[in-house]
Scaffold this motif. Sequence first.
Motif, short mmCIF file in Angstrom:
data_model
loop_
_atom_site.label_atom_id
_atom_site.label_comp_id
_atom_site.label_asym_id
_atom_site.label_seq_id
_atom_site.Cartn_x
_atom_site.Cartn_y
_atom_site.Cartn_z
N ASP C 127 -11.37 -0.56 1.94
CA ASP C 127 -9.96 -0.14 1.86
C ASP C 127 -9.42 -0.24 0.43
O ASP C 127 -8.59 -1.09 0.11
CB ASP C 127 -9.09 -0.98 2.80
N ASP C 129 -7.35 1.65 -1.29
CA ASP C 129 -5.89 1.80 -1.47
C ASP C 129 -5.15 0.52 -1.07
O ASP C 129 -4.12 0.20 -1.64
CB ASP C 129 -5.37 2.98 -0.63
N GLY C 130 -5.67 -0.18 -0.10
CA GLY C 130 -5.02 -1.39 0.36
C GLY C 130 -5.36 -2.62 -0.45
O GLY C 130 -4.60 -3.59 -0.47
N ASN C 131 -6.50 -2.60 -1.15
CA ASN C 131 -6.97 -3.86 -1.74
C ASN C 131 -7.15 -3.88 -3.25
O ASN C 131 -7.41 -4.94 -3.81
CB ASN C 131 -8.27 -4.29 -1.05
N GLY C 297 -4.78 -8.27 -1.18
CA GLY C 297 -4.09 -7.00 -0.99
C GLY C 297 -3.42 -6.51 -2.27
O GLY C 297 -3.09 -7.27 -3.17
N ARG C 298 -3.22 -5.20 -2.28
CA ARG C 298 -2.71 -4.53 -3.47
C ARG C 298 -1.37 -5.08 -3.92
O ARG C 298 -1.13 -5.29 -5.11
CB ARG C 298 -2.56 -3.06 -3.12
#
Lengths: 353, 353, 353, 353
Positions: C127, C129-131, C297-298
Amino acid sequence: MKAFVMQGIGSTALVEKDRPKPGPTDAILSPTVGLICTSDCHTVHGAIGDRDNLTLGHEVVGVVDEVGESVSDFEPGDRVAVGAITPDWNSIAAQDGHPSQSNGPLGGWKFANVKDGTFAEVVHVNDADGNLARIPDDLTDHEAVYTADMLSTGFAAAENADIPMGGTVAVFAQGPVGLMATKGAALQGAGEIIAVETVDQRQELAREYGADHVVDFQETDPVEEILALTDDSGVDAAIEALGSDETFQDCIEVVKPGGTVSNVGYHGEGEFRHIPREEWGVGMSEIEIVTDLCPGGRLRMRRLLRMLENDLVDPTKMTTHEFEFEDIETAFEMMDEKADGIIKPLIHFERTG
Amino acid sequence: MKAFVMQGIGSTALVEKDRPKPGPTDAILSPTVGLICTSDCHTVHGAIGDRDNLTLGHEVVGVVDEVGESVSDFEPGDRVAVGAITPDWNSIAAQDGHPSQSNGPLGGWKFANVKDGTFAEVVHVNDADGNLARIPDDLTDHEAVYTADMLSTGFAAAENADIPMGGTVAVFAQGPVGLMATKGAALQGAGEIIAVETVDQRQELAREYGADHVVDFQETDPVEEILALTDDSGVDAAIEALGSDETFQDCIEVVKPGGTVSNVGYHGEGEFRHIPREEWGVGMSEIEIVTDLCPGGRLRMRRLLRMLENDLVDPTKMTTHEFEFEDIETAFEMMDEKADGIIKPLIHFERTG
Amino acid sequence: MKAFVMQGIGSTALVEKDRPKPGPTDAILSPTVGLICTSDCHTVHGAIGDRDNLTLGHEVVGVVDEVGESVSDFEPGDRVAVGAITPDWNSIAAQDGHPSQSNGPLGGWKFANVKDGTFAEVVHVNDADGNLARIPDDLTDHEAVYTADMLSTGFAAAENADIPMGGTVAVFAQGPVGLMATKGAALQGAGEIIAVETVDQRQELAREYGADHVVDFQETDPVEEILALTDDSGVDAAIEALGSDETFQDCIEVVKPGGTVSNVGYHGEGEFRHIPREEWGVGMSEIEIVTDLCPGGRLRMRRLLRMLENDLVDPTKMTTHEFEFEDIETAFEMMDEKADGIIKPLIHFERTG
Amino acid sequence: MKAFVMQGIGSTALVEKDRPKPGPTDAILSPTVGLICTSDCHTVHGAIGDRDNLTLGHEVVGVVDEVGESVSDFEPGDRVAVGAITPDWNSIAAQDGHPSQSNGPLGGWKFANVKDGTFAEVVHVNDADGNLARIPDDLTDHEAVYTADMLSTGFAAAENADIPMGGTVAVFAQGPVGLMATKGAALQGAGEIIAVETVDQRQELAREYGADHVVDFQETDPVEEILALTDDSGVDAAIEALGSDETFQDCIEVVKPGGTVSNVGYHGEGEFRHIPREEWGVGMSEIEIVTDLCPGGRLRMRRLLRMLENDLVDPTKMTTHEFEFEDIETAFEMMDEKADGIIKPLIHFERTG
C-alpha cells in the motif's frame, strides 16, 4: 440495466445505462431493496450543483454479483450491506480518523455525488473489503437497509453529542435521522430525551424510540419549553437533525455551559449559520459545536447489523410506503412533497441475476 | 443513637453511639433505607485493616436532619440520596478529574473507611452541597438507594469500557455490580453482551438486564467460549466485576487488540494481579486496562436518579431480602455467607425524627 | 540483490535474494540509509519464533524504484520515508483506530516479521499510497530515517501518556525509544520530566532531550527517588520504554491515583507482567495502563518529517556509529552486544539504480 | 485601603474602600504585583454591563494576610498565585468538568465581575485551599503573575485545539493571549505554527514563542496565505485569540475537514458570530468549534508554575511597561489605547503589611 437518474437540476428519469465494471478492489452488487432519502431530493433540486445523467440513491442492500481480482473477503452470492459513504481507507483523512472526509471535504460521499448511486439494477462499490458487510441470516433486507444511512447518521449524532450517562438531550426534528438520533441518545444512556417535532406520527415514533418529552414547536417556543423542562439549566447536549439556521440557533440557546451541540442536519441554504453571541457565552462558555457526515465502512456496518440482530432497534417502523423499482419516480415525488405522511419509502428491486 | 459497628477484625455489634455534629459545610441525615454491600463483609474480615468501633455501611438514603451554617442548597426535611463516595471537591485530585481519589488513593471513600458509615440512626455527610441530591417525589427510597453504589459503580464499569455503538462486551461475574455493569453496557449501546456467571438466579437477572449470552464458567471455559462467540476476534471490551486474579487474566485473554479491560472488581487478596504477556501482545497490542472507584457527588446522583425516574433501569429486582435495622446482624451474616440466594438485602430504618 | 537475513534462531547472513515485484498497490524502494533496532536482535534470538531466510530490518528511507499500477501518488525517483509498521488501511482494526493491529495482533508489523524486511538492496512496501511519505528537500536521509520507528514509537509513548500541560512524567530507560519518549513528553508540555537511566552518555542525551532530573537506578531506588521528587504524590504519567517486569512494576508504583502508565517497551520474556495489587489501589485507584505499537502510515510520517523540518527535534545525536551495508553483520553484532556505547548505528546503502 | 475601581461605564478612579473579611474557607491577600488585561478595558467600556464602585483587575500574585477558620493548606505569609477564575469547586458545573462555568455561564469569573477584583491593597479570595498555589522560591513575582490568566488562557487555547503531534496550527492575533497560544501550540507538539499579526513587535515575539510563519493580514489575505502554506489542505487547528467575527470566520475557512477551531477570544460585540456554511461543509465536514474560559484552581496554577520553574516559557518578554500602583490610572489609559506599543503593563504594589 435500468437506473433512476438526475438529468439536470429539477429533472429525473428511469433510463438505460451500461453495466459498471469492477476495478481490482471493487465489487458489483445487485440490489434487493433500497430507501429514498430526503437528501436525494435536495440533490435533484440542485443543492450540490448540476449533474447530468447521474444515478441517484445511496441506501441499498443487495447481493454481490462480481468482485475485482484483489477482493479477498467477498464473493458472488454474498448478501451484503454497504454504507451510504464509502471511504478511501488509505487516504490521509481516513488515517486521521475522518474517513468520511477522505480526499477532500465530504469526499467519502461518492454515491449519487461523484459517481453513480444505488437506484440501478447493478451498483458499483469501491473498496469492497473495506466497505461491504455480510448481512446475518436472521435479518431481513428491509431491516438491514437502514444501516446504510439512517442508523449510522442518527446514531452518530448521539455518539458525537458526548451524552453523559443520565444526561439530558434535546433532539431537534424527528425525521428519520432525528428519530434515529433519539433512539441513539437512548442507547447512549441519556437520562432524559426531549424531542422537538410537530407532525403527529413522528411525535408518536419519537416516543416509541425513547423520547421522554415531545415539544411541538407550533404550539410553544421550543427554547423556552426546553429550558423550563431543565429547571433553566439547559440540556447537556442538543442535536440538530434538520439543517435549518433556526434550529441550529435553538440548539445553542438550549445547551448548558460546557454542553455539546451535535449537528447532523444538512444545511442546504444560506451564506451563514448564526451563533447567538450571548448564549454562546461570548465565546467562553465551553460549548462545543460538532458535526458529522454519516460514518461508513465494513466495521460500522457490522456493528449496526449486530444491533439489529439483538433487537436493540426496529427501524422498519419508519417505513411508511413500499414501491417496486419501476415505480420509483412516484416514490421520489411523494418523498419530495412529503405526501401522505411519508417517512421512508422502501424500494423493491426485482432480482435479475 | 444505635449504630452497627465493626469491633475489630471479624466482629460486629449493634451499639449506642453519640450523635455526630455537622461542620459548617456538612449535613446530618436520618436514614430511611440502606443496602448491605459485599465490601462491608470484606471490611469486617480485615481487607482494609483493623477498625475499632467504626460504623459500617455506605449505601443509604434518608431525610436531612440538620445542616451546617454554610450549606446553601439543602435543609432539614429534604429527602436525599448520597453517594457511597463523598469526595472533597476542592482537592487536587478532584480538580484533576478524579474526585474519588481526593486526598490520596481511594480518598473519597470515607464512609466505613476513615469515618463512621451509614448503618446508624443518624449519619454525617461531608460537603452537603457537593454530595447530596434531592430524591424526586415519584421515586421510592428503595429505588433511590441503589444510586449510592450499585448503579454508580456498575454503570462506571461500562462507561470506562469505551464500548463502541454496536460493540461487543464480556462482563465477568453477575453480582449486583456486575449486573449493573451489564445493564450499563446495554445503556451504552453495546451490540452484544456476554455475561459470565454460574448462579441460576443471577444468570436470569443478567438476561433481564441485557445479556445476549450467558456463559457458565462451571460448564465451559469462558475464554474459549467468548472467543468462539466472537469468531475468535475477541470482544471490544471486557469488564471485571469480581476482583479475582483469574477473571482479570480472562479479561485480557478475551479482549481484542485495541480493546479495553475495565476493572471495577475490588481485588482484596494477593501480592499481584497477573497480565498474561503474550495475550497482552508483548505490551504492544494497544489494550487498555482501566480502573475506577464508584463515582460520587451531587451531579452523579442526580443523573442516576433521573435514569430511575424515566424507567431506564429497575434495580429493585436485585433486592432478594428485607430486614428491619434492629435485625441488621442477621442480614449481615446472610450477606457474608451469601445464604439463601441473597443478592442485595434492604434495611429499613425506623424514622425517629 | 543482497539481503541481510535471519537463517534460523541465532544465525544471520548477507545473502543473494530475488528482487521482489510490486502488486497493484505496492512500491519497490531502493534504500539509501537504514538503522538497526534492538528488536532486530530480539528477533534473531527467537523472540517471535523461528524464521528461515527472512530479511531483517524495519527502519529505512530510500528512493522509489517501481510502483504498482494502482499507485497514484508516488513514482520512481521519489525520495521517501516508510514506517516500520505498514498497516492494511481498510482492515477492521484500522477502521477501529488501531491500524498497527490490522488483521490480528501486531498485524501491521510486516517488515522482518511476516515478510522480508528493509536490510536489502531493494525493499517491497505494501500500500504505497497509504504508507509512504515524500521526504522534504531540506531534510537529510539521516534525519528522515528516524521517523520510521524511533520518533514514531517514542512520541507515541508520550502521546498515550495523556500528560497534562505542566504535568510530571517519569520515563523508564533512555535507549533510543526512551530518549524519544523523553523528547516527546517535552513536546507534549510536560512540566517536569524524570528520566531513569544509568549509562552516562544516555543520561546526557536525556538531559539534552528535555529531562529535568535523571535518576540512576544503580545508585538509588528509582521508585523512592521519584516519589521524593514529587512530594510523595507520584507522577501524572510513567512511561515504560524497556520491556522489563521490574520497570513495569516501578511505573505502577510511581504513578499517582488517576495517572497513566504508558507502555512501549517490548516485553520479550516471562509468562506474566505483574501489577502490584496495593499500589494499583486494589483495582480502584483509576490508574490506566495503555500500550502501543509504533504508529505508521503516510500521515504519521508526514507529520514527523514536518517536525524535523521545523527543528523540533534532532534525532541524529543518537547515531553513534556508521557502517556501509556490506559491513552490516559487524554493526548487527555491536548492536546485539551494545558494544562501544552504541546507541543507533546508521547503515549506508550504495545506490545501485 | 486603596482600590482602583470602575464607577459606572467609562469611568475609573483610585478610591478608599473597606478591607474585606474572609469567610470560613476564604483568604485575604496582600498583592505584590499585578497585570492589566485588555478585558479590564472592555469591562470599563460596558462589555458586561454597568458596575458601581467595583474594584477592577484579575491578574495578581501576593502574600497571604489572613485565612478563614476552615482553610487548611495556607497561612499568613505564604507567597501565592491565584487564578483570574476562582471556581466553586463543589458546584454542579465543576463536578461536570467545567469549573469555570460554576453556578452559571462564566460563573467562575468572580474578580471584577461579581465581586471586587485584584487592583487593591488587599484582595479577597474564595475557597483558598481550592484556588491558591504557593509560588516556588526560585520564581519571581513577575514571572508568577502570568499564570493567572495569560498562560492559563493561552495554553488552554492550544490544549483545546486537539493538535496532533506534528500537526499544523494557525493562531489568529498575537496579543498576550495569542502569543501564549502560539507558545502553547509549540508545547503541544505542533509541527508548524502560523501566526497572524500585523504589529512588528508582536510578530517578533510570535517567532520567539514558536511561530514558523507570520502572516501579516495587512499585506495579504490570511486565509489564502494559510491555505497556500498548507498545500490547500488547511490546518489541523485554528485558534481564535482576538474575539472578532472576521477572524472567527477565517478560522473556519482555514481549518481542514475534521479539524478544530479553538476559540479563546472574548467576543464583545454583535448579535451573532457567523459560520460560513459552505466552508463548514454544510454542517458535515467534521469541524469542531470549541470554546473556553481561563482555567483556574490550585492544580492548574501549580502546573503552570512548574513550567516556569523548568524554563519552558518566559512570559516576562511580554512586559513592555512597569508602574507603581498609585499610577495605575495612567497604566490603564495606555492599555486602553494600546499606546506606545504596550503589550502587558506590570503593576507594583507597595507592601503595607
